[in-house]
Design a protein around this motif. Sequence first.
Motif, PDB file in Angstrom:
ATOM      1  N   GLY A  46       0.801  -1.207   0.000  1.00 29.41           N
ATOM      2  CA  GLY A  46       0.000   0.000   0.000  1.00 29.41           C
ATOM      3  C   GLY A  46       0.837   1.261   0.000  1.00 29.41           C
ATOM      4  O   GLY A  46       0.306   2.351   0.106  1.00 29.41           O
ATOM      5  N   GLY A  47       2.163   1.118  -0.084  1.00 24.83           N
ATOM      6  CA  GLY A  47       3.055   2.271   0.028  1.00 24.83           C
ATOM      7  C   GLY A  47       3.287   2.966  -1.291  1.00 24.83           C
ATOM      8  O   GLY A  47       2.489   2.909  -2.222  1.00 24.83           O
ATOM      9  N   MET A  62      17.260  -3.246  -1.830  1.00 27.23           N
ATOM     10  CA  MET A  62      16.173  -3.841  -1.054  1.00 27.23           C
ATOM     11  C   MET A  62      15.203  -2.772  -0.565  1.00 27.23           C
ATOM     12  O   MET A  62      13.978  -2.980  -0.573  1.00 27.23           O
ATOM     13  CB  MET A  62      16.744  -4.637   0.115  1.00 27.23           C
ATOM     14  CG  MET A  62      17.455  -5.906  -0.319  1.00 27.23           C
ATOM     15  SD  MET A  62      17.903  -7.048   1.038  1.00 27.23           S
ATOM     16  CE  MET A  62      19.222  -6.125   1.826  1.00 27.23           C
ATOM     17  N   ALA A  63      15.725  -1.622  -0.168  1.00 26.14           N
ATOM     18  CA  ALA A  63      14.849  -0.550   0.307  1.00 26.14           C
ATOM     19  C   ALA A  63      13.919  -0.059  -0.791  1.00 26.14           C
ATOM     20  O   ALA A  63      12.714   0.142  -0.564  1.00 26.14           O
ATOM     21  CB  ALA A  63      15.695   0.611   0.841  1.00 26.14           C
ATOM     22  N   VAL A  64      14.455   0.136  -1.977  1.00 29.67           N
ATOM     23  CA  VAL A  64      13.628   0.609  -3.093  1.00 29.67           C
ATOM     24  C   VAL A  64      12.570  -0.425  -3.444  1.00 29.67           C
ATOM     25  O   VAL A  64      11.391  -0.088  -3.655  1.00 29.67           O
ATOM     26  CB  VAL A  64      14.513   0.941  -4.311  1.00 29.67           C
ATOM     27  CG1 VAL A  64      13.649   1.183  -5.555  1.00 29.67           C
ATOM     28  CG2 VAL A  64      15.370   2.171  -4.025  1.00 29.67           C
ATOM     29  N   ALA A  65      12.952  -1.698  -3.499  1.00 31.89           N
ATOM     30  CA  ALA A  65      11.979  -2.747  -3.817  1.00 31.89           C
ATOM     31  C   ALA A  65      10.870  -2.792  -2.771  1.00 31.89           C
ATOM     32  O   ALA A  65       9.678  -2.882  -3.111  1.00 31.89           O
ATOM     33  CB  ALA A  65      12.689  -4.093  -3.914  1.00 31.89           C
ATOM     34  N   LEU A  66      11.223  -2.724  -1.492  1.00 32.95           N
ATOM     35  CA  LEU A  66      10.215  -2.771  -0.432  1.00 32.95           C
ATOM     36  C   LEU A  66       9.303  -1.553  -0.480  1.00 32.95           C
ATOM     37  O   LEU A  66       8.086  -1.665  -0.275  1.00 32.95           O
ATOM     38  CB  LEU A  66      10.904  -2.867   0.929  1.00 32.95           C
ATOM     39  CG  LEU A  66      11.574  -4.203   1.252  1.00 32.95           C
ATOM     40  CD1 LEU A  66      12.469  -4.083   2.480  1.00 32.95           C
ATOM     41  CD2 LEU A  66      10.532  -5.302   1.461  1.00 32.95           C
ATOM     42  N   ALA A  67       9.866  -0.386  -0.742  1.00 34.97           N
ATOM     43  CA  ALA A  67       9.045   0.825  -0.819  1.00 34.97           C
ATOM     44  C   ALA A  67       8.049   0.748  -1.963  1.00 34.97           C
ATOM     45  O   ALA A  67       6.951   1.305  -1.883  1.00 34.97           O
ATOM     46  CB  ALA A  67       9.945   2.048  -0.988  1.00 34.97           C
ATOM     47  N   ARG A  68       8.435   0.057  -3.027  1.00 37.73           N
ATOM     48  CA  ARG A  68       7.543  -0.105  -4.185  1.00 37.73           C
ATOM     49  C   ARG A  68       6.576  -1.262  -4.015  1.00 37.73           C
ATOM     50  O   ARG A  68       5.704  -1.481  -4.862  1.00 37.73           O
ATOM     51  CB  ARG A  68       8.373  -0.342  -5.444  1.00 37.73           C
ATOM     52  CG  ARG A  68       9.181   0.862  -5.910  1.00 37.73           C
ATOM     53  CD  ARG A  68      10.117   0.437  -7.020  1.00 37.73           C
ATOM     54  NE  ARG A  68      10.828   1.575  -7.611  1.00 37.73           N
ATOM     55  CZ  ARG A  68      11.905   1.457  -8.400  1.00 37.73           C
ATOM     56  NH1 ARG A  68      12.389   0.242  -8.671  1.00 37.73           N
ATOM     57  NH2 ARG A  68      12.487   2.525  -8.900  1.00 37.73           N
ATOM     58  N   GLY A  69       6.716  -2.036  -2.942  1.00 36.79           N
ATOM     59  CA  GLY A  69       5.867  -3.203  -2.738  1.00 36.79           C
ATOM     60  C   GLY A  69       6.269  -4.376  -3.580  1.00 36.79           C
ATOM     61  O   GLY A  69       5.451  -5.246  -3.877  1.00 36.79           O
TER      62      GLY A  69
END
Length: 372
Positions: free
Chosen positions: A40-41, A301-308
Amino acid sequence: MNAQLRRAAVAAAASAMAVSLAACGSAGESGDKAKGKASGGAQGDDISVGLLLPENQTARYERFDKPLIEQRLAELTDGKAEMVYANAKQDAALQAQQIDTMITNRVDVLILDAVDSRAVAAGVRKADEAGIPVVAFDRLAEGPIDAYTSFDNEEVGRVQGQALLDALGDKAGSGLIVMMNGSITDPNAALYKKGAHAVLDGKVRIGKEYDTKEWKPENANANMEAAISALGKDRIAGVYAANDGMAGGVITALKGAGPATLPPVTGQDAELAAVQRIVAGEQYQSVYKPYAGEASAAAEMAVALARGEDLAGIAEDTVDSPTVRGVPSVLVPVVSLTRENIADTVVRDGIWTIREICAPAYEAACDKLGLK
């Protein structure tokens, strides 16, 4: 960022992504959890990344980690990502406040290098409850983290221990070893210690061993002075020092105890002062850790997680923290740094230049090593 540092980032990042790691748990399960949390980010490149580093006394954090992560974030998001930075200055309470502030300001993801891995768990839980993924950076923070990148920390200890054995040679059993471990609040310190003991136990006699409060050189210096007083300097055959700052404190204590030849001392982080001590023959070894590979993995990893997005393809392996099993992880290999390979490691990778290392006080020693 200068051209040398950018080249180092590209080279080391490629190396880090290629390394094969021992794994436990299921990367798929943890990846699905992380993807669900972040779904949902933010989407696309317009993301906000909170970077929390633990202290500013060790050179690596401000000189390497911060600019390397910022550079890689820019590369991954076409310059659109915003990095919000905070340094805790070795204060766990301050870091807790910094986490709260970033949660209040609704960053999309956190990259967290914990001052105290256990104490930070409450802040990690708050981030989790707010739907903000957390990438544990360099230290395996407790709480519901979503990803982790570091070096193989037991291997760091094994590399240090083996270097000390190599330096001692056939004298390994004839004297006493002092072990200057890191802070008990840092889980990496326990892993370094474990790795070093795996190599040293049964091959050397340990006269004194310390867990050094807050990794501070002055505390290592005081511990070493106590060890010299208890054991006698001439009976100390070598010192396992877990990082370069403490190695400096140890060497100052040894030099202050008299003019006798210095025993071999290990270290870690390839700090400039340590490299210069190695050139001068005062410190035997350090551990060169390619920061660019670790920084690149954290940013990816941070960018991937922020994009879901799923972490498969970035973090292909997993580790277990004290509170979470199967954390998607990237571990980066390390190199034992001695006088013989300075040119082929920290100089080649643009960490330190010959000019920086071979300051006037070290010119003659550099000439003897062929560092020109």
